[in-house]
Design a protein around this motif. Structure first.
Motif, PDB file in Angstrom:
ATOM      1  N   LYS A 297       0.837  -1.198   0.225  1.00  0.00           N
ATOM      2  CA  LYS A 297      -0.190   0.106  -0.069  1.00  0.00           C
ATOM      3  C   LYS A 297       0.893   1.334  -0.051  1.00  0.00           C
ATOM      4  O   LYS A 297       0.658   2.189  -0.331  1.00  0.00           O
ATOM      5  CB  LYS A 297      -0.833  -0.169   1.229  1.00  0.00           C
ATOM      6  CG  LYS A 297      -1.933   1.150   1.393  1.00  0.00           C
ATOM      7  CD  LYS A 297      -2.886   1.115   0.324  1.00  0.00           C
ATOM      8  CE  LYS A 297      -3.918   2.127   0.499  1.00  0.00           C
ATOM      9  NZ  LYS A 297      -3.701   3.564   1.233  1.00  0.00           N
ATOM     10  N   ALA A 298       2.013   1.137   0.813  1.00  0.00           N
ATOM     11  CA  ALA A 298       2.919   2.437   0.941  1.00  0.00           C
ATOM     12  C   ALA A 298       3.428   2.548  -0.542  1.00  0.00           C
ATOM     13  O   ALA A 298       3.578   3.757  -1.189  1.00  0.00           O
ATOM     14  CB  ALA A 298       4.049   2.243   1.795  1.00  0.00           C
ATOM     15  N   HIS A 299       3.941   1.388  -1.335  1.00  0.00           N
ATOM     16  CA  HIS A 299       4.213   1.683  -2.850  1.00  0.00           C
ATOM     17  C   HIS A 299       3.092   2.221  -3.671  1.00  0.00           C
ATOM     18  O   HIS A 299       3.464   3.159  -4.447  1.00  0.00           O
ATOM     19  CB  HIS A 299       4.592   0.265  -3.199  1.00  0.00           C
ATOM     20  CG  HIS A 299       4.879   0.108  -4.651  1.00  0.00           C
ATOM     21  ND1 HIS A 299       5.986   0.515  -5.404  1.00  0.00           N
ATOM     22  CD2 HIS A 299       4.113  -0.218  -5.898  1.00  0.00           C
ATOM     23  CE1 HIS A 299       5.720   0.420  -7.001  1.00  0.00           C
ATOM     24  NE2 HIS A 299       4.650   0.029  -6.959  1.00  0.00           N
ATOM     25  N   LEU A 300       1.992   1.727  -3.605  1.00  0.00           N
ATOM     26  CA  LEU A 300       0.849   2.196  -4.360  1.00  0.00           C
ATOM     27  C   LEU A 300       0.498   3.642  -4.240  1.00  0.00           C
ATOM     28  O   LEU A 300       0.497   4.541  -5.214  1.00  0.00           O
ATOM     29  CB  LEU A 300      -0.474   1.397  -4.353  1.00  0.00           C
ATOM     30  CG  LEU A 300      -0.051  -0.191  -4.607  1.00  0.00           C
ATOM     31  CD1 LEU A 300      -1.280  -0.975  -4.452  1.00  0.00           C
ATOM     32  CD2 LEU A 300       0.072  -0.257  -6.212  1.00  0.00           C
ATOM     33  N   ASP A 301       0.371   4.012  -3.050  1.00  0.00           N
ATOM     34  CA  ASP A 301       0.280   5.494  -2.561  1.00  0.00           C
ATOM     35  C   ASP A 301       1.255   6.506  -2.986  1.00  0.00           C
ATOM     36  O   ASP A 301       1.123   7.418  -3.482  1.00  0.00           O
ATOM     37  CB  ASP A 301       0.095   5.404  -1.256  1.00  0.00           C
ATOM     38  CG  ASP A 301      -1.171   5.018  -0.441  1.00  0.00           C
ATOM     39  OD1 ASP A 301      -2.039   4.650  -1.294  1.00  0.00           O
ATOM     40  OD2 ASP A 301      -1.382   4.882   0.841  1.00  0.00           O
ATOM     41  N   SER A 302       2.457   6.002  -2.891  1.00  0.00           N
ATOM     42  CA  SER A 302       3.760   6.789  -3.385  1.00  0.00           C
ATOM     43  C   SER A 302       3.542   6.947  -4.982  1.00  0.00           C
ATOM     44  O   SER A 302       3.905   8.001  -5.440  1.00  0.00           O
ATOM     45  CB  SER A 302       4.857   6.205  -2.975  1.00  0.00           C
ATOM     46  OG  SER A 302       5.956   7.041  -3.263  1.00  0.00           O
ATOM     47  N   LEU A 303       3.377   6.031  -5.447  1.00  0.00           N
ATOM     48  CA  LEU A 303       3.349   5.984  -6.906  1.00  0.00           C
ATOM     49  C   LEU A 303       2.270   6.764  -7.469  1.00  0.00           C
ATOM     50  O   LEU A 303       2.364   7.650  -8.486  1.00  0.00           O
ATOM     51  CB  LEU A 303       3.145   4.455  -7.477  1.00  0.00           C
ATOM     52  CG  LEU A 303       2.669   4.540  -9.186  1.00  0.00           C
ATOM     53  CD1 LEU A 303       3.967   5.080  -9.909  1.00  0.00           C
ATOM     54  CD2 LEU A 303       2.641   3.113  -9.569  1.00  0.00           C
ATOM     55  N   ALA A 304       1.126   6.726  -6.879  1.00  0.00           N
ATOM     56  CA  ALA A 304      -0.142   7.627  -7.118  1.00  0.00           C
ATOM     57  C   ALA A 304       0.437   9.238  -7.113  1.00  0.00           C
ATOM     58  O   ALA A 304      -0.029  10.024  -7.736  1.00  0.00           O
ATOM     59  CB  ALA A 304      -1.127   7.350  -6.360  1.00  0.00           C
ATOM     60  N   ALA A 305       1.015   9.453  -5.851  1.00  0.00           N
ATOM     61  CA  ALA A 305       1.499  10.850  -5.588  1.00  0.00           C
ATOM     62  C   ALA A 305       2.385  11.235  -6.463  1.00  0.00           C
ATOM     63  O   ALA A 305       2.403  12.337  -7.100  1.00  0.00           O
ATOM     64  CB  ALA A 305       1.976  10.811  -4.035  1.00  0.00           C
ATOM     65  N   ALA A 306       3.409  10.332  -6.942  1.00  0.00           N
ATOM     66  CA  ALA A 306       4.296  10.677  -8.022  1.00  0.00           C
ATOM     67  C   ALA A 306       3.580  10.951  -9.323  1.00  0.00           C
ATOM     68  O   ALA A 306       4.171  12.163 -10.030  1.00  0.00           O
ATOM     69  CB  ALA A 306       5.499   9.676  -8.112  1.00  0.00           C
ATOM     70  N   LYS A 307       2.665  10.455  -9.576  1.00  0.00           N
ATOM     71  CA  LYS A 307       1.781  10.404 -10.961  1.00  0.00           C
ATOM     72  C   LYS A 307       1.154  11.843 -10.859  1.00  0.00           C
ATOM     73  O   LYS A 307       1.163  12.519 -11.829  1.00  0.00           O
ATOM     74  CB  LYS A 307       0.850   9.421 -11.421  1.00  0.00           C
ATOM     75  CG  LYS A 307       1.614   8.141 -11.866  1.00  0.00           C
ATOM     76  CD  LYS A 307       0.582   6.873 -11.734  1.00  0.00           C
ATOM     77  CE  LYS A 307      -0.357   7.124 -12.903  1.00  0.00           C
ATOM     78  NZ  LYS A 307      -1.359   5.940 -13.161  1.00  0.00           N
TER      79      LYS A 307
END
Length: 319
Positions: A297-307
């Motif tokens: 979940k930390a990975h997915l949230d960080s990726l979404a924030a980067a996008k």
């Protein structure tokens, strides 16, 4: 085929593991050196704040092979640290090992054997077995289904001819934090015409202590946040469906993560309680699913924030 080998190891805050890592590399190196292959170890210390540098210095004094110690004064990340080590390397074949990895005897012979069969137009990925401790690594366990990896390249246990690395430009220094630099390199090596070969007998044990404390969990989540941010660069460089799937940039991955966390019931504040409950009952699959779900979940949230950050329009230039 190859008469010289350089072993590349990035190190950051591994004072308890870099000593055993080097000790077993020393033992594995002796037979190939006796057979006439020159071997060196190049360590890039990525601004460690513990005693890692002191441990390496002490180990270097008892090494049967040359050990070069590259000291980085500010944290550079794994890609830049490995590039710093590569600049000091002189071997025709480069073997990548991480500082929390214990190799078996026959490790170097197994990597070298790949190229006698496949030639120089190949790179090799060895067998990596995840273990919870040094003691578990020394017990030499067999791989399990949890150890399977379809990664193009995993620099915890891999080898690449130096000329091929030079031809593709080494690791991309644009990957500033954790993650993706090895997969990116693997894709570029394949695009350059190299074949990925499995070095099954090049066995190494990756020490990954079980997460039991909030401090351990926070450190792991931070790594995943760095991986999530770096995933955007990986997808931008490789705009393919396979890269998108590897980065888990789909609604399906978000939904599956939600299921793994039992609809959000399990989160970073309570996951260790759930994991301990599963461990006491021997529910290995549940333990791994719940913990990996929260970490992912930390990975997915960080990726979404980067996008989201990348999609924002640039501010107008100031007059």
């Amino acid at each position: 085929m190859f008469k010289s080998v350089s072993v590349i190891i990035p190190v950051r805050n591994r004072e308890t593991l870099i000593g055993p890592c080097l000790e077993h590399l020393f033992k594995a190196a002796v037979p190939v050196v006796e057979q006439g292959t020159a071997l060196e170890i190049v360590i890039a210390d990525d601004a460690s704040t513990d005693r890692s540098r002191d441990v390496v210095a002490a180990m270097r004094d008892r090494s049967p092979v040359p050990v070069k110690h590259v000291l980085l004064e500010t944290r550079q990340g794994p890609a830049r640290a490995r590039n710093a080590a590569l600049r000091e390397a002189s071997g025709e074949l480069v073997v990548f090992v991480d500082s929390d990895v214990i190799v078996e005897s026959g490790f170097f012979e197994a990597h070298l054997a790949v190229y006698r069969d496949a030639g120089r137009e190949a790179f090799a990925v060895g067998t990596l077995v995840s273990v919870p401790s040094l003691e578990a690594a020394l017990a030499r366990p067999q791989p399990t289904k949890w150890d399977y990896s379809g990664a193009t390249l995993d620099t915890a246990n891999a080898s690449v001819p130096w000329q091929a690395l030079e031809a593709v430009g080494f690791f991309d220094p644009g990957f500033e934090g954790m993650g993706w630099q090895d997969l990116d390199l693997g894709r570029r090596l394949k695009a350059h015409g190299l074949t990925r070969v499995k070095a099954k007998n090049a066995v190494a044990y990756h020490i990954q202590p079980p997460i039991r404390t909030q401090e351990q969990l926070r450190a792991r989540l931070q790594k995943e946040r760095e991986r999530g941010a770096s995933a955007l660069r990986y997808m931008q460089k490789h705009p393919t469906l396979s890269a998108k799937l590897a980065a888990q940039d789909t609604r399906l991955h978000v939904f599956l993560n939600w299921l793994f966390r039992m609809g959000g019931l399990i989160h970073e504040d309570n996951v260790l309680d759930w994991v301990e409950w599963a461990r006491r009952r021997g529910f290995v699959a549940s333990e791994k699913m719940w913990l990996s779900g929260v970490i992912n979940k930390a990975h997915l949230d960080s990726l979404a924030a980067a996008k989201r950050a990348a999609s924002r329009p640039s501010p107008p230039p100031s007059e």
